[in-house]
Write a protein that holds these residues in place. Structure first.
Motif, PDB file in Angstrom:
ATOM      1  N   GLY A   1     138.105  41.164  31.651  1.00  0.00           N
ATOM      2  CA  GLY A   1     137.926  39.784  31.228  1.00  0.00           C
ATOM      3  C   GLY A   1     137.186  39.712  29.919  1.00  0.00           C
ATOM      4  N   GLY A   2     136.769  38.535  29.610  1.00  0.00           N
ATOM      5  CA  GLY A   2     136.154  38.276  28.315  1.00  0.00           C
ATOM      6  C   GLY A   2     134.691  38.644  28.260  1.00  0.00           C
ATOM      7  N   VAL A   3     134.032  37.954  27.394  1.00  0.00           N
ATOM      8  CA  VAL A   3     132.613  38.169  27.157  1.00  0.00           C
ATOM      9  C   VAL A   3     131.785  37.577  28.289  1.00  0.00           C
ATOM     10  CG1 VAL A   3     131.945  38.465  24.743  1.00  0.00           C
ATOM     11  CG2 VAL A   3     133.166  36.441  25.431  1.00  0.00           C
ATOM     12  N   ASN A   4     130.543  38.009  28.366  1.00  0.00           N
ATOM     13  CA  ASN A   4     129.663  37.466  29.397  1.00  0.00           C
ATOM     14  C   ASN A   4     129.427  35.984  29.157  1.00  0.00           C
ATOM     15  OD1 ASN A   4     129.394  39.919  30.639  1.00  0.00           O
ATOM     16  ND2 ASN A   4     127.528  40.464  29.544  1.00  0.00           N
ATOM     17  N   ASN A   5     129.371  35.233  30.230  1.00  0.00           N
ATOM     18  CA  ASN A   5     129.183  33.798  30.164  1.00  0.00           C
ATOM     19  C   ASN A   5     127.720  33.486  30.472  1.00  0.00           C
ATOM     20  OD1 ASN A   5     129.399  31.064  30.214  1.00  0.00           O
ATOM     21  ND2 ASN A   5     130.994  30.976  31.773  1.00  0.00           N
ATOM     22  N   PRO A   6     126.902  33.206  29.449  1.00  0.00           N
ATOM     23  CA  PRO A   6     125.482  32.966  29.725  1.00  0.00           C
ATOM     24  C   PRO A   6     125.229  31.659  30.475  1.00  0.00           C
ATOM     25  CG  PRO A   6     125.952  32.599  27.413  1.00  0.00           C
ATOM     26  CD  PRO A   6     127.205  33.142  28.038  1.00  0.00           C
ATOM     27  N   MET A   7     126.124  30.684  30.346  1.00  0.00           N
ATOM     28  CA  MET A   7     125.923  29.406  31.009  1.00  0.00           C
ATOM     29  C   MET A   7     125.979  29.568  32.526  1.00  0.00           C
ATOM     30  SD  MET A   7     125.258  26.324  30.923  1.00  0.00           S
ATOM     31  CE  MET A   7     125.647  25.274  29.584  1.00  0.00           C
ATOM     32  N   LEU A   8     126.931  30.343  33.017  1.00  0.00           N
ATOM     33  CA  LEU A   8     127.058  30.537  34.457  1.00  0.00           C
ATOM     34  C   LEU A   8     125.853  31.287  35.021  1.00  0.00           C
ATOM     35  CD1 LEU A   8     128.976  29.955  36.801  1.00  0.00           C
ATOM     36  CD2 LEU A   8     129.935  32.216  36.458  1.00  0.00           C
TER      37      LEU A   8
ATOM     38  N   MET B   1     122.992  28.911  35.256  1.00  0.00           N
ATOM     39  CA  MET B   1     123.146  27.976  36.370  1.00  0.00           C
ATOM     40  C   MET B   1     122.734  28.635  37.685  1.00  0.00           C
ATOM     41  SD  MET B   1     126.667  25.892  35.428  1.00  0.00           S
ATOM     42  CE  MET B   1     127.280  26.170  37.028  1.00  0.00           C
ATOM     43  N   PHE B   2     123.154  29.875  37.887  1.00  0.00           N
ATOM     44  CA  PHE B   2     122.768  30.578  39.103  1.00  0.00           C
ATOM     45  C   PHE B   2     121.264  30.841  39.133  1.00  0.00           C
ATOM     46  CE2 PHE B   2     127.276  31.798  39.742  1.00  0.00           C
ATOM     47  CZ  PHE B   2     127.368  31.426  41.063  1.00  0.00           C
ATOM     48  N   GLN B   3     120.672  31.103  37.981  1.00  0.00           N
ATOM     49  CA  GLN B   3     119.228  31.334  37.918  1.00  0.00           C
ATOM     50  C   GLN B   3     118.479  30.065  38.329  1.00  0.00           C
ATOM     51  OE1 GLN B   3     117.892  32.559  34.065  1.00  0.00           O
ATOM     52  NE2 GLN B   3     115.813  32.952  34.744  1.00  0.00           N
ATOM     53  N   GLU B   4     118.892  28.922  37.808  1.00  0.00           N
ATOM     54  CA  GLU B   4     118.246  27.659  38.180  1.00  0.00           C
ATOM     55  C   GLU B   4     118.460  27.337  39.656  1.00  0.00           C
ATOM     56  OE1 GLU B   4     116.182  25.777  36.389  1.00  0.00           O
ATOM     57  OE2 GLU B   4     116.349  27.332  34.858  1.00  0.00           O
ATOM     58  N   PHE B   5     119.668  27.602  40.164  1.00  0.00           N
ATOM     59  CA  PHE B   5     119.946  27.367  41.573  1.00  0.00           C
ATOM     60  C   PHE B   5     119.040  28.227  42.444  1.00  0.00           C
ATOM     61  CE2 PHE B   5     122.353  28.584  45.401  1.00  0.00           C
ATOM     62  CZ  PHE B   5     122.456  27.338  45.993  1.00  0.00           C
ATOM     63  N   ASN B   6     118.855  29.488  42.067  1.00  0.00           N
ATOM     64  CA  ASN B   6     117.978  30.373  42.837  1.00  0.00           C
ATOM     65  C   ASN B   6     116.530  29.899  42.797  1.00  0.00           C
ATOM     66  OD1 ASN B   6     120.070  32.034  43.584  1.00  0.00           O
ATOM     67  ND2 ASN B   6     119.773  33.471  41.910  1.00  0.00           N
ATOM     68  N   TYR B   7     116.073  29.397  41.643  1.00  0.00           N
ATOM     69  CA  TYR B   7     114.710  28.864  41.561  1.00  0.00           C
ATOM     70  C   TYR B   7     114.538  27.658  42.473  1.00  0.00           C
ATOM     71  CZ  TYR B   7     113.586  31.759  37.493  1.00  0.00           C
ATOM     72  OH  TYR B   7     113.348  32.807  36.654  1.00  0.00           O
TER      73      TYR B   7
ATOM     74  N   ASP C   1     145.109  45.509  39.652  1.00  0.00           N
ATOM     75  CA  ASP C   1     144.594  44.400  40.450  1.00  0.00           C
ATOM     76  C   ASP C   1     144.293  43.205  39.546  1.00  0.00           C
ATOM     77  OD1 ASP C   1     143.653  42.906  42.515  1.00  0.00           O
ATOM     78  OD2 ASP C   1     141.734  43.960  42.687  1.00  0.00           O
ATOM     79  N   GLN C   2     144.957  42.084  39.806  1.00  0.00           N
ATOM     80  CA  GLN C   2     144.784  40.885  38.992  1.00  0.00           C
ATOM     81  C   GLN C   2     143.479  40.151  39.301  1.00  0.00           C
ATOM     82  OE1 GLN C   2     146.736  39.644  36.494  1.00  0.00           O
ATOM     83  NE2 GLN C   2     147.774  41.618  36.621  1.00  0.00           N
ATOM     84  N   SER C   3     142.932  40.356  40.499  1.00  0.00           N
ATOM     85  CA  SER C   3     141.718  39.631  40.869  1.00  0.00           C
ATOM     86  C   SER C   3     140.541  40.034  39.982  1.00  0.00           C
ATOM     87  CB  SER C   3     141.381  39.863  42.338  1.00  0.00           C
ATOM     88  OG  SER C   3     141.084  41.217  42.568  1.00  0.00           O
ATOM     89  N   GLN C   4     140.527  41.277  39.516  1.00  0.00           N
ATOM     90  CA  GLN C   4     139.456  41.709  38.612  1.00  0.00           C
ATOM     91  C   GLN C   4     139.494  40.930  37.307  1.00  0.00           C
ATOM     92  OE1 GLN C   4     139.682  46.006  38.166  1.00  0.00           O
ATOM     93  NE2 GLN C   4     137.583  46.118  38.886  1.00  0.00           N
ATOM     94  N   GLN C   5     140.675  40.686  36.804  1.00  0.00           N
ATOM     95  CA  GLN C   5     140.783  39.940  35.552  1.00  0.00           C
ATOM     96  C   GLN C   5     140.340  38.492  35.735  1.00  0.00           C
ATOM     97  OE1 GLN C   5     144.754  40.509  34.142  1.00  0.00           O
ATOM     98  NE2 GLN C   5     144.364  42.633  33.517  1.00  0.00           N
ATOM     99  N   TYR C   6     140.725  37.885  36.862  1.00  0.00           N
ATOM    100  CA  TYR C   6     140.308  36.504  37.108  1.00  0.00           C
ATOM    101  C   TYR C   6     138.798  36.401  37.309  1.00  0.00           C
ATOM    102  CZ  TYR C   6     145.247  35.408  37.599  1.00  0.00           C
ATOM    103  OH  TYR C   6     146.579  35.244  37.371  1.00  0.00           O
ATOM    104  N   LEU C   7     138.212  37.353  38.039  1.00  0.00           N
ATOM    105  CA  LEU C   7     136.760  37.352  38.209  1.00  0.00           C
ATOM    106  C   LEU C   7     136.065  37.583  36.873  1.00  0.00           C
ATOM    107  CD1 LEU C   7     136.419  39.332  41.540  1.00  0.00           C
ATOM    108  CD2 LEU C   7     135.907  36.927  41.170  1.00  0.00           C
ATOM    109  N   GLY C   8     136.659  38.413  36.015  1.00  0.00           N
ATOM    110  CA  GLY C   8     136.100  38.632  34.684  1.00  0.00           C
ATOM    111  C   GLY C   8     136.111  37.369  33.844  1.00  0.00           C
ATOM    112  N   MET C   9     137.151  36.536  34.013  1.00  0.00           N
ATOM    113  CA  MET C   9     137.202  35.264  33.281  1.00  0.00           C
ATOM    114  C   MET C   9     136.105  34.311  33.750  1.00  0.00           C
ATOM    115  SD  MET C   9     141.207  34.375  33.167  1.00  0.00           S
ATOM    116  CE  MET C   9     142.415  35.607  32.785  1.00  0.00           C
ATOM    117  N   ILE C  10     135.778  34.361  35.041  1.00  0.00           N
ATOM    118  CA  ILE C  10     134.767  33.448  35.582  1.00  0.00           C
ATOM    119  C   ILE C  10     133.358  33.957  35.304  1.00  0.00           C
ATOM    120  CG2 ILE C  10     133.839  32.458  37.705  1.00  0.00           C
ATOM    121  CD1 ILE C  10     136.710  32.565  38.817  1.00  0.00           C
ATOM    122  N   PHE C  11     133.089  35.226  35.641  1.00  0.00           N
ATOM    123  CA  PHE C  11     131.725  35.745  35.592  1.00  0.00           C
ATOM    124  C   PHE C  11     131.413  36.568  34.352  1.00  0.00           C
ATOM    125  CE2 PHE C  11     132.535  35.281  40.186  1.00  0.00           C
ATOM    126  CZ  PHE C  11     131.541  34.371  40.463  1.00  0.00           C
ATOM    127  N   GLY C  12     132.371  36.814  33.506  1.00  0.00           N
ATOM    128  CA  GLY C  12     132.121  37.606  32.308  1.00  0.00           C
ATOM    129  C   GLY C  12     132.640  39.021  32.473  1.00  0.00           C
TER     130      GLY C  12
END
Length: 115
Positions: free
Chosen positions: A75-82, A85-91, A54-65
């Motif tokens: 996908g790659g490493v975890n993306n702390p910036m994203l 951003m979600f933490q601030e949005f939730n606050y 499934d290619q969608s897992q790889q693309y989601l891994g690129m976006i969310f880590g």
């Protein structure tokens, strides 16, 4: 029906008409189905299994880590910036909700005090 001095009150007897029996049968079938689902989870174990190609897992891994919670994404490493951003949005959403609820509470108290 009047109670004519008898021991049994016929007005409080159980309704055994066809529609009542049908309703009870439907309810029993629904409860048995829910019990089946509860006691046999292996029947639905492969419903959410993802194919390894499934290619969608790889693309989601690129976006969310590499992983989101317990879900391992390709996908790659975890993306702390994203995640920050979600933490601030939730606050922000939590703060706006608290302000709206506080406003509604104060206005409700003021309106009841006027009466």
């Amino acid at each position: 029906m009047k109670n004519n001095g008898t021991i049994f009150d016929t007005s409080k007897m159980i309704d055994l008409s066809k529609s009542s029996v049908d309703r009870w049968q439907k309810l029993l079938k629904g409860l048995l189905f829910l019990a089946f689902l509860n006691f046999c989870p292996e029947v639905f174990a492969t419903v959410f299994a993802v194919a390894p190609t499934d290619q969608s897992q790889q693309y989601l891994g690129m976006i969310f880590g590499g992983s989101v919670g317990a879900v391992a994404l390709g996908g790659g490493v975890n993306n702390p910036m994203l995640s920050m951003m979600f933490q601030e949005f939730n606050y922000i959403i939590l703060t706006v909700g608290a302000v709206v609820l506080s406003y509604l509470g104060v206005i409700s108290v003021i309106n009841t005090a006027r009466e």
